[in-house]
Design an enzyme around this catalytic site. Structure first.
Site, PDB file in Angstrom:
ATOM      1  N   LYS A  92       0.737  -9.775  11.069  1.00 16.25           N
ATOM      2  CA  LYS A  92       1.885  -8.881  10.922  1.00 16.25           C
ATOM      3  C   LYS A  92       1.594  -7.780   9.912  1.00 16.25           C
ATOM      4  CE  LYS A  92       5.080 -12.490  12.367  1.00 16.25           C
ATOM      5  NZ  LYS A  92       5.873 -13.651  11.954  1.00 16.25           N
ATOM      6  N   GLN A 105       8.528 -16.256   6.375  1.00 21.05           N
ATOM      7  CA  GLN A 105       7.728 -16.998   7.354  1.00 21.05           C
ATOM      8  C   GLN A 105       8.124 -18.474   7.339  1.00 21.05           C
ATOM      9  OE1 GLN A 105       5.436 -15.630   9.530  1.00 21.05           O
ATOM     10  NE2 GLN A 105       5.431 -17.663  10.447  1.00 21.05           N
ATOM     11  N   ASP A 120      14.284  -9.730  10.898  1.00 19.41           N
ATOM     12  CA  ASP A 120      13.824 -10.825  11.752  1.00 19.41           C
ATOM     13  C   ASP A 120      14.994 -11.491  12.479  1.00 19.41           C
ATOM     14  OD1 ASP A 120      11.732 -12.323  12.823  1.00 19.41           O
ATOM     15  OD2 ASP A 120      11.830 -13.860  11.264  1.00 19.41           O
TER      16      ASP A 120
END
Length: 283
Positions: A55, A99, A122
Site C-alpha cells: 500500500k 491494518q 478504509d
C-alpha cells in the site's frame, strides 16, 4: 455454454489510480501539501507487513504521502486508541488505515472507532457503515466499494436481481450486502450457520464470496449465467470459489488474484485523495 468473461480488476484499478494520481498532483500543486495516508501496524504479522508495504508503494506511485506507524505486538487497546486519536487530530493526515488483524488482546472495534469519520478512508467505523447503509455521502469499505465499481464497469445492474453474499464480516460481507441493497438488489446473507448453502447460491444472479474458506463455492452450485465475485484470498492464490468449475457456468467472474484485490487498494487511495480535497476545501 461458453466460459465466463473475466472481470479484470487490475486494468480498472490501474485507470482509477491514474486518475487519482492526477488529482493528487493537482491538489499538491494548488495547496503545497500532498494527500497523506497514515498506516498503523500493530506487531509484525508477515502478511500484514507485506500488505502495508504494498500500500505504501502504491501511495508513492500515486503522489500520496505515506506515514507509517509501527507499534509493538504488546501494544494495549488504550495505547492504540491514543495513537489513532492523535492521527485523527493531525491536520497533515488526511486518511488513516489501521491494518488488521491486530491480535486477540486488542478491542478491534474500540480501535476502529478512534478513527475520525472524515479520515476513515478504509470505511471501518460505525459512521461509515451507517452512511453506506443509508446511501449518504461518506467513505465506503474499500473491498465492497471496489466490488461495486467492478459491477458497474461490466454493466451489471443489481436492480431486481437476487444477490447472495457469503460472509458477514463488518468490513466486507455486511457492507457489500448493504451496497447491493442500496442498488435495489434482493440480498441474502449466508454464513457458517447457513443451512444448505448450495441451495441459496443456486438462486443467486450475483454471488459475492467473502468468507475466507478456499473453494467453498462450487461451480455446480452456480446458476447458469450468474455473476460471480470472489473476494476471498487464501494460501496458494486460491479464492473462496472453485474457479475452474465456476468459470464454466458463470457469465462474469473475478479471477484470484487480479480481480477484487487491486480494486481494494485503488478505492483506498481514491478515498484518501477525496478526504484531502475535502479538507483543503474546508481549511
Amino acid at each position: 455454454m461458453s466460459q465466463a468473461r473475466l472481470m479484470d480488476g487490475t486494468a480498472l484499478a490501474g485507470r482509477i489510480l491514474e486518475e487519482t494520481a492526477k488529482r493528487a498532483a493537482d491538489l499538491t500543486g494548488r495547496t503545497g501539501r500532498a494527500p497523506c495516508l497514515a498506516t498503523v501496524l500493530v506487531g509484525e504479522d508477515p502478511a500484514s507487513v507485506t500488505y502495508v508495504r504494498m500500500k505504501r508503494n502504491r501511495c508513492r506511485k500515486a503522489g500520496i504521502e505515506s506515514r507509517h506507524v509501527e507499534l509493538p505486538a504488546d501494544t494495549t487497546t488504550e495505547e492504540l486508541v491514543g495513537t489513532l486519536r492523535e492521527l485523527s487530530a493531525d491536520p497533515t493526515v488526511h486518511g488513516i488505515l489501521l491494518q488488521h488483524p491486530m491480535g486477540p488482546h486488542i478491542d478491534e472495534r474500540a480501535a476502529f472507532e478512534a478513527i475520525a469519520p472524515e479520515k476513515d478512508v478504509d470505511g471501518v467505523t460505525f459512521a461509515s457503515f451507517a452512511t453506506m447503509s443509508f446511501g449518504l455521502p461518506g467513505f465506503v469499505s474499500c473491498t465492497p466499494g471496489g466490488i461495486m465499481r467492478l459491477l458497474d464497469e461490466y454493466d451489471v445492474d443489481p436492480a431486481g436481481k437476487r444477490a447472495v453474499v457469503v460472509g458477514r464480516s463488518a468490513i466486507l460481507g455486511k457492507p457489500a450486502g448493504m451496497l447491493l441493497l442500496a442498488r435495489d438488489a434482493t440480498v441474502t446473507y449466508c454464513h457458517s450457520r447457513t443451512a444448505d448453502l448450495p441451495a441459496a447460491v443456486r438462486e443467486a444472479d450475483i454471488v459475492v464470496a467473502a468468507v475466507g474458506r478456499p473453494r467453498l463455492i462450487r461451480g455446480q452450485d452456480i446458476k447458469p449465467g450468474a455473476v460471480v465475485v470472489d473476494a476471498g484470498y487464501n494460501a496458494g492464490n486460491v479464492g473462496d470459489v472453485d474457479f475452474d468449475s465456476a468459470v464454466e457456468r458463470a457469465s462474469l467472474i473475478t479471477p484470484v488474484p487480479g480481480g477484487v484485490g487491486p480494486m481494494t487498494i485503488a478505492t483506498l487511495l481514491e478515498q484518501t485523495v477525496d478526504a484531502a480535497v475535502t479538507a483543503a476545501r474546508q481549511s
